[in-house]
Scaffold this motif. Structure first.
Motif, PDB file in Angstrom:
ATOM      1  N   GLN A 105       0.489  -1.411   0.243  1.00 31.29           N
ATOM      2  CA  GLN A 105       0.370   0.193   0.278  1.00 31.29           C
ATOM      3  C   GLN A 105       1.068   0.854   0.063  1.00 31.29           C
ATOM      4  OE1 GLN A 105      -2.440  -1.273   3.287  1.00 31.29           O
ATOM      5  NE2 GLN A 105      -4.001  -0.933   1.462  1.00 31.29           N
ATOM      6  N   TYR A 106       1.951   1.216   0.860  1.00 29.86           N
ATOM      7  CA  TYR A 106       2.581   2.479   0.699  1.00 29.86           C
ATOM      8  C   TYR A 106       3.358   2.431  -0.474  1.00 29.86           C
ATOM      9  CZ  TYR A 106       6.930   5.536   1.785  1.00 29.86           C
ATOM     10  OH  TYR A 106       7.372   6.436   1.712  1.00 29.86           O
ATOM     11  N   ASN A 107       3.871   1.794  -0.974  1.00 34.00           N
ATOM     12  CA  ASN A 107       4.629   1.077  -2.630  1.00 34.00           C
ATOM     13  C   ASN A 107       3.470   1.875  -3.965  1.00 34.00           C
ATOM     14  OD1 ASN A 107       6.448   0.785  -1.633  1.00 34.00           O
ATOM     15  ND2 ASN A 107       6.440  -1.501  -2.907  1.00 34.00           N
ATOM     16  N   TYR A 108       2.618   1.558  -3.012  1.00 33.35           N
ATOM     17  CA  TYR A 108       1.006   1.863  -4.629  1.00 33.35           C
ATOM     18  C   TYR A 108       0.575   3.891  -4.047  1.00 33.35           C
ATOM     19  CZ  TYR A 108      -2.647   1.612  -7.114  1.00 33.35           C
ATOM     20  OH  TYR A 108      -3.806   1.837  -8.082  1.00 33.35           O
ATOM     21  N   SER A 109       0.663   4.101  -3.017  1.00 34.35           N
ATOM     22  CA  SER A 109       0.547   5.522  -2.972  1.00 34.35           C
ATOM     23  C   SER A 109       1.508   6.433  -3.529  1.00 34.35           C
ATOM     24  CB  SER A 109       0.206   5.613  -1.547  1.00 34.35           C
ATOM     25  OG  SER A 109       1.774   5.330  -0.625  1.00 34.35           O
ATOM     26  N   ASN A 110       2.533   5.763  -3.491  1.00 28.28           N
ATOM     27  CA  ASN A 110       3.947   6.900  -3.993  1.00 28.28           C
ATOM     28  C   ASN A 110       3.811   6.143  -5.781  1.00 28.28           C
ATOM     29  OD1 ASN A 110       4.852   8.465  -1.408  1.00 28.28           O
ATOM     30  ND2 ASN A 110       5.947   5.484  -1.313  1.00 28.28           N
ATOM     31  N   LEU A 111       3.453   5.286  -5.803  1.00 28.58           N
ATOM     32  CA  LEU A 111       3.264   5.196  -7.141  1.00 28.58           C
ATOM     33  C   LEU A 111       3.007   5.660  -8.527  1.00 28.58           C
ATOM     34  CD1 LEU A 111       5.206   3.220  -9.883  1.00 28.58           C
ATOM     35  CD2 LEU A 111       3.250   1.661  -9.576  1.00 28.58           C
ATOM     36  N   GLU A 112       1.074   5.777  -7.055  1.00 29.77           N
ATOM     37  CA  GLU A 112       0.375   6.021  -8.151  1.00 29.77           C
ATOM     38  C   GLU A 112       0.136   7.867  -7.456  1.00 29.77           C
ATOM     39  OE1 GLU A 112      -1.012   5.268 -10.561  1.00 29.77           O
ATOM     40  OE2 GLU A 112       0.298   3.282 -10.338  1.00 29.77           O
ATOM     41  N   ALA A 113       0.698   8.831  -6.856  1.00 33.12           N
ATOM     42  CA  ALA A 113       0.198   9.715  -6.385  1.00 33.12           C
ATOM     43  C   ALA A 113      -1.130   9.250  -5.642  1.00 33.12           C
ATOM     44  CB  ALA A 113       0.530  10.456  -7.015  1.00 33.12           C
ATOM     45  N   THR A 114      -1.196   8.513  -4.719  1.00 34.28           N
ATOM     46  CA  THR A 114      -3.149   8.836  -3.728  1.00 34.28           C
ATOM     47  C   THR A 114      -2.470   8.480  -2.425  1.00 34.28           C
ATOM     48  OG1 THR A 114      -3.136   7.102  -5.888  1.00 34.28           O
ATOM     49  CG2 THR A 114      -4.908   6.931  -4.275  1.00 34.28           C
ATOM     50  N   ARG A 115      -3.504   9.532  -2.087  1.00 32.15           N
ATOM     51  CA  ARG A 115      -3.539   9.854  -1.219  1.00 32.15           C
ATOM     52  C   ARG A 115      -4.743   8.410  -0.113  1.00 32.15           C
ATOM     53  NH1 ARG A 115      -4.124  16.122  -0.275  1.00 32.15           N
ATOM     54  NH2 ARG A 115      -3.480  15.656   1.891  1.00 32.15           N
ATOM     55  N   ILE A 116      -5.158   7.941  -0.750  1.00 35.44           N
ATOM     56  CA  ILE A 116      -6.868   6.634  -0.572  1.00 35.44           C
ATOM     57  C   ILE A 116      -6.634   5.734  -1.032  1.00 35.44           C
ATOM     58  CG2 ILE A 116      -9.135   6.831   0.391  1.00 35.44           C
ATOM     59  CD1 ILE A 116      -9.555   9.784  -0.087  1.00 35.44           C
ATOM     60  N   ILE A 117      -6.667   4.635  -0.210  1.00 39.03           N
ATOM     61  CA  ILE A 117      -5.974   3.423  -0.783  1.00 39.03           C
ATOM     62  C   ILE A 117      -6.730   2.297  -0.008  1.00 39.03           C
ATOM     63  CG2 ILE A 117      -4.130   1.465  -1.546  1.00 39.03           C
ATOM     64  CD1 ILE A 117      -2.385   4.121  -1.467  1.00 39.03           C
TER      65      ILE A 117
END
Length: 359
Positions: A105-117
């Motif tokens: 989830q942390y990797n995804y937040s950085n890769l996609e610049a998403t703040r809610i996952i």
């Protein structure tokens, strides 16, 4: 961020989870991602949950809070306010994280610049065995990614489909949203997701990162058989404010196929469109909200004139609408006459049997 400040705060709420809490705690402590703190909020458990948690307090990542029983919203809000991390990962004391949940989830937040996952889940039973059978949550938690407009539309017409124990959200966003609704015990997460999608993109990782437990005793708060009257009451309160702070652009994008006048403007026309949209719901209590809005809007002569001119909807149409309104959520629906007759037959039969016994 300070040198020793954690990046992620896992906030676990628990109440009488003695059967599950040990496995749940271990699933967090064994994460492959290391820079996290683990806040456990015990909402006044009366079983051995406290004793089991106490056995883990030698791990300095754990912050333990015991409070008198106040409900899940008060518990999770307490944990969020105590959190030091940039991100909040929600968790429950009867569910299980896969080891790479936080890392992915942390990797995804950085890769996609998403703040809610959110993520998908596996479903397990009371004994942590994977469920293959049908159950109440099977068809709505593991959904595909949607745009903000699609999410808003889905939440309105179908209710919640985002699994709260997979939530990975920046703390500041939750604080800005005013935290979880203290008055709600069953639909506080649904209420929160509605508030968030009005302002932010929401992503769902199409990978199962949490094992969501389906309780044999039907004690999942989201279970449809669990206090359905209270759930209906909470739903009604949430839907009354569903469109508060929804921009006209997002509204048009979300409900373009349901809008009566594509060229409507802010103000009176927008309020009328909201009322008419409520009438499209499959839920009786939501349709009632639309009728109530029209009931009050059309008392104003200026609004009434606009409704008649732009929507061919006036007092006559309102009277026809309210003639069929069911304020008892289906108790006196078109089907209930049949049930009432059956009920009367049973009552009469019972009276006859009683009369014979007495005789």
């Amino acid at each position: 961020m300070g040198v020793n400040q954690p990046l992620i705060s896992v906030v676990m709420t628990t109440y009488n989870h003695e059967k599950y809490i040990d496995e749940s705690i271990r699933s967090v402590l064994e994460q492959t991602f290391s820079n996290f703190e683990f806040i456990i909020v015990n909402d006044g458990s009366t079983d051995n949950t406290d004793k089991i948690i106490q056995s883990y307090l030698n791990d300095n990542r754990i912050i333990y809070i015991f409070q008198e029983n106040q409900g899940p919203s008060a518990a999770v809000n307490q944990g969020i306010l105590k959190a030091n991390g940039k991100y909040i990962a929600l968790m429950s004391g009867d569910d299980i994280c896969y080891p790479e949940r936080l890392q992915k989830q942390y990797n995804y937040s950085n890769l996609e610049a998403t703040r809610i996952i959110f993520s998908w889940v596996d479903f397990i039973d009371d004994d942590s065995n994977q469920l293959a059978s049908k159950h109440f949550a099977k068809n709505f938690f593991n959904a595909t990614n949607k745009t903000r407009a699609e999410i808003l539309k889905s939440l309105f017409f179908n209710g919640n489909y985002l699994c709260s124990v997979t939530a990975f959200i920046e703390k500041n966003i939750l604080l800005e949203a005013g935290l979880f609704n203290l008055s709600s015990i069953q639909l506080q997460d649904f209420d929160m997701w509605i508030k968030l999608v009005k302002k932010y993109e929401i992503s769902v990782i199409p990978e199962k990162l949490v094992k969501y437990r389906i309780r044999n005793d039907s004690k999942n708060l989201s279970h449809p058989n669990n206090n359905y009257l209270r759930s209906g009451f909470e739903s009604c309160q949430i839907y009354r404010n569903f469109f508060d702070d929804v921009s006209i652009e997002l509204f048009k994008e979300s409900f373009r196929d349901k809008i009566k006048n594509n060229d409507f403007h802010e103000g009176i026309e927008y309020e009328l469109e909201k009322a008419f949209l409520y009438l499209n719901s499959n839920f009786i209590y939501v349709r009632n909200i639309g009728a109530e809005k029209l009931f009050y809007l059309l008392q104003n002569h200026h609004i009434l004139a606009i409704a008649k001119e732009n929507y061919s909807f006036g007092l006559t149409q309102l009277y026809e609408l309210t003639n069929d309104i069911d304020n008892l959520n289906g108790i006196f629906s078109k089907y209930s006459t049949r049930f009432y007759k059956i009920y009367k037959l049973w009552i009469n039969l019972a009276r006859l049997i009683k009369a014979k016994i007495v005789k």
